[in-house]
Design a protein around this motif. Sequence first.
Motif, PDB file in Angstrom:
ATOM      1  N   LYS A 151       0.786  -1.404   0.003  1.00 25.74           N
ATOM      2  CA  LYS A 151       0.001  -0.255   0.098  1.00 25.74           C
ATOM      3  C   LYS A 151       0.752   0.946   0.009  1.00 25.74           C
ATOM      4  CE  LYS A 151      -3.682   2.261   2.537  1.00 25.74           C
ATOM      5  NZ  LYS A 151      -4.648   2.379   3.814  1.00 25.74           N
ATOM      6  N   ALA A 152       1.764   1.222   0.812  1.00 23.75           N
ATOM      7  CA  ALA A 152       2.912   2.474   1.024  1.00 23.75           C
ATOM      8  C   ALA A 152       3.481   2.694  -0.385  1.00 23.75           C
ATOM      9  CB  ALA A 152       3.982   2.308   1.926  1.00 23.75           C
ATOM     10  N   SER A 153       3.798   1.674  -1.255  1.00 23.51           N
ATOM     11  CA  SER A 153       4.660   1.734  -2.245  1.00 23.51           C
ATOM     12  C   SER A 153       3.786   2.342  -3.388  1.00 23.51           C
ATOM     13  CB  SER A 153       5.059   0.414  -2.736  1.00 23.51           C
ATOM     14  OG  SER A 153       4.240  -0.354  -3.131  1.00 23.51           O
ATOM     15  N   GLY A 154       2.421   2.016  -3.405  1.00 23.53           N
ATOM     16  CA  GLY A 154       1.576   2.139  -4.617  1.00 23.53           C
ATOM     17  C   GLY A 154       1.719   1.553  -5.646  1.00 23.53           C
ATOM     18  N   VAL A 155       2.315   0.396  -5.329  1.00 21.08           N
ATOM     19  CA  VAL A 155       2.493  -0.564  -6.410  1.00 21.08           C
ATOM     20  C   VAL A 155       1.498  -1.757  -6.626  1.00 21.08           C
ATOM     21  CG1 VAL A 155       4.075  -2.475  -7.645  1.00 21.08           C
ATOM     22  CG2 VAL A 155       4.835  -0.276  -6.898  1.00 21.08           C
ATOM     23  N   ALA A 156       0.720  -2.237  -7.638  1.00 18.77           N
ATOM     24  CA  ALA A 156      -0.203  -3.241  -7.463  1.00 18.77           C
ATOM     25  C   ALA A 156       0.603  -4.600  -7.529  1.00 18.77           C
ATOM     26  CB  ALA A 156      -1.309  -3.247  -8.604  1.00 18.77           C
ATOM     27  N   PHE A 157       0.001  -5.712  -7.006  1.00 18.81           N
ATOM     28  CA  PHE A 157       0.743  -7.042  -6.997  1.00 18.81           C
ATOM     29  C   PHE A 157       0.950  -7.251  -8.351  1.00 18.81           C
ATOM     30  CE2 PHE A 157      -0.808  -7.628  -2.609  1.00 18.81           C
ATOM     31  CZ  PHE A 157       0.537  -7.902  -2.206  1.00 18.81           C
ATOM     32  N   ALA A 158      -0.020  -7.133  -9.347  1.00 17.51           N
ATOM     33  CA  ALA A 158       0.119  -7.454 -10.679  1.00 17.51           C
ATOM     34  C   ALA A 158       1.402  -6.655 -11.693  1.00 17.51           C
ATOM     35  CB  ALA A 158      -1.289  -7.170 -11.455  1.00 17.51           C
ATOM     36  N   ALA A 159       1.587  -5.386 -10.988  1.00 18.99           N
ATOM     37  CA  ALA A 159       2.745  -4.691 -11.616  1.00 18.99           C
ATOM     38  C   ALA A 159       4.047  -5.331 -11.282  1.00 18.99           C
ATOM     39  CB  ALA A 159       2.342  -3.371 -11.218  1.00 18.99           C
ATOM     40  N   LEU A 160       4.144  -6.302 -10.188  1.00 23.06           N
ATOM     41  CA  LEU A 160       5.379  -6.661  -9.976  1.00 23.06           C
ATOM     42  C   LEU A 160       6.236  -7.335 -11.002  1.00 23.06           C
ATOM     43  CD1 LEU A 160       4.648  -7.831  -6.243  1.00 23.06           C
ATOM     44  CD2 LEU A 160       6.088  -5.730  -6.754  1.00 23.06           C
ATOM     45  N   ASP A 161       7.339  -7.299 -11.293  1.00 23.26           N
ATOM     46  CA  ASP A 161       8.123  -8.040 -12.197  1.00 23.26           C
ATOM     47  C   ASP A 161       8.632  -9.393 -11.582  1.00 23.26           C
ATOM     48  OD1 ASP A 161       8.152  -6.517 -14.769  1.00 23.26           O
ATOM     49  OD2 ASP A 161       9.013  -4.958 -13.024  1.00 23.26           O
ATOM     50  N   ARG A 162       8.814  -9.328 -10.365  1.00 24.12           N
ATOM     51  CA  ARG A 162       9.645 -10.631  -9.413  1.00 24.12           C
ATOM     52  C   ARG A 162       9.135 -10.500  -8.304  1.00 24.12           C
ATOM     53  NH1 ARG A 162      15.500 -11.737 -11.451  1.00 24.12           N
ATOM     54  NH2 ARG A 162      14.549 -12.086 -13.707  1.00 24.12           N
TER      55      ARG A 162
ATOM     56  N   VAL B 106       9.171 -16.169  -9.119  1.00 25.80           N
ATOM     57  CA  VAL B 106       9.788 -16.093  -7.859  1.00 25.80           C
ATOM     58  C   VAL B 106      11.293 -16.428  -7.674  1.00 25.80           C
ATOM     59  CG1 VAL B 106       8.734 -18.267  -6.976  1.00 25.80           C
ATOM     60  CG2 VAL B 106       9.221 -16.644  -5.316  1.00 25.80           C
ATOM     61  N   VAL B 107      11.948 -15.905  -6.801  1.00 25.15           N
ATOM     62  CA  VAL B 107      13.244 -16.188  -6.898  1.00 25.15           C
ATOM     63  C   VAL B 107      13.862 -16.231  -5.528  1.00 25.15           C
ATOM     64  CG1 VAL B 107      13.998 -15.346  -9.346  1.00 25.15           C
ATOM     65  CG2 VAL B 107      14.228 -13.889  -7.216  1.00 25.15           C
ATOM     66  N   GLY B 108      14.917 -17.070  -5.123  1.00 21.28           N
ATOM     67  CA  GLY B 108      15.505 -17.078  -3.727  1.00 21.28           C
ATOM     68  C   GLY B 108      16.718 -16.784  -3.460  1.00 21.28           C
TER      69      GLY B 108
ATOM     70  N   ILE C 104       2.105 -15.484  -3.541  1.00 23.48           N
ATOM     71  CA  ILE C 104       2.026 -14.332  -4.240  1.00 23.48           C
ATOM     72  C   ILE C 104       2.510 -14.130  -5.528  1.00 23.48           C
ATOM     73  CG2 ILE C 104       2.647 -11.741  -4.193  1.00 23.48           C
ATOM     74  CD1 ILE C 104       3.005 -11.850  -1.169  1.00 23.48           C
ATOM     75  N   ALA C 105       3.647 -14.874  -6.038  1.00 24.67           N
ATOM     76  CA  ALA C 105       3.996 -14.706  -7.267  1.00 24.67           C
ATOM     77  C   ALA C 105       3.167 -15.621  -8.195  1.00 24.67           C
ATOM     78  CB  ALA C 105       5.669 -15.678  -7.219  1.00 24.67           C
ATOM     79  N   LEU C 106       2.474 -16.746  -7.518  1.00 27.37           N
ATOM     80  CA  LEU C 106       1.544 -17.561  -8.348  1.00 27.37           C
ATOM     81  C   LEU C 106       0.420 -16.816  -8.789  1.00 27.37           C
ATOM     82  CD1 LEU C 106       0.839 -20.224  -9.478  1.00 27.37           C
ATOM     83  CD2 LEU C 106      -0.183 -20.662  -7.148  1.00 27.37           C
ATOM     84  N   ALA C 107      -0.228 -16.275  -7.782  1.00 27.37           N
ATOM     85  CA  ALA C 107      -1.477 -15.335  -7.840  1.00 27.37           C
ATOM     86  C   ALA C 107      -1.271 -14.012  -8.947  1.00 27.37           C
ATOM     87  CB  ALA C 107      -1.876 -14.964  -6.602  1.00 27.37           C
TER      88      ALA C 107
END
Length: 231
Positions: A49-60, A91-93, A83-86
């Motif tokens: 929420k603080a970032s203003g970034v939607a989960f769908a907008a993430l690259d990784r 997703v990386v480690g 989260i990555a699956l949804a």
Amino acid sequence: MLILSIDTALDACAAAVLDTAGGVIARESLAMKRGHAEALMPLIARVMKASGVAFAALDRVAATTGPGSFTGLRVGLSAARGIALAAGKPVVGVTTLTVFAAPIVSESSEHPVIAAIDARHDHVYFQVLGGDGSSLVKPKVAPIAEALDAARFGAPHLVGNAAKMMAERWPADAPPPFKINQQAAPDIAWVAWLGAAVNPDSSPARPYYLRAPDAKPPKNALSDASQPPTS
């Protein structure tokens, strides 16, 4: 690239959102030895929420894989994979030892770097890198006395939650540590930076165990479980 990073490997519950073009957008870290399972998802929600970034907008999505608490690792990795699956994202480690060492190696010091994590029972998980990032001792678990053999590489920069423990037992006839950086947990921002740099194909988000769990089921547990109940 937008990265959500998660760390629950040691004594913190942390998450951050990184924009590789501009730096960390939002981050939060709570010191805790237990309770990660209850704290993590609300913390991630606040950071997103603080970032203003939607989960769908993430690259990784990136998470620490260990060494660390068996329970904590599973909490963070499960959240990252979910989260990555949804979101339909990779997703990386990244290993906890690598994250501890990364900010020091990035400075290109002439001193070796020893990243060390308390493994209990007078043992440590540790890794030794040259100041240029070259591998001197691969990640392993060993008695502290054995880990102190790394003194042969010269005055090191000690980092990790076992840095002071190593320093207190440093050989008297060896050059003293150049610097001691005691940290309860790795920097969540560096989890994100490393997560952006690694190859998803060679950096799976699964626990990185250097030894088996301390708690093991009784030897006869499986055989007992396979027997039908008696009336």
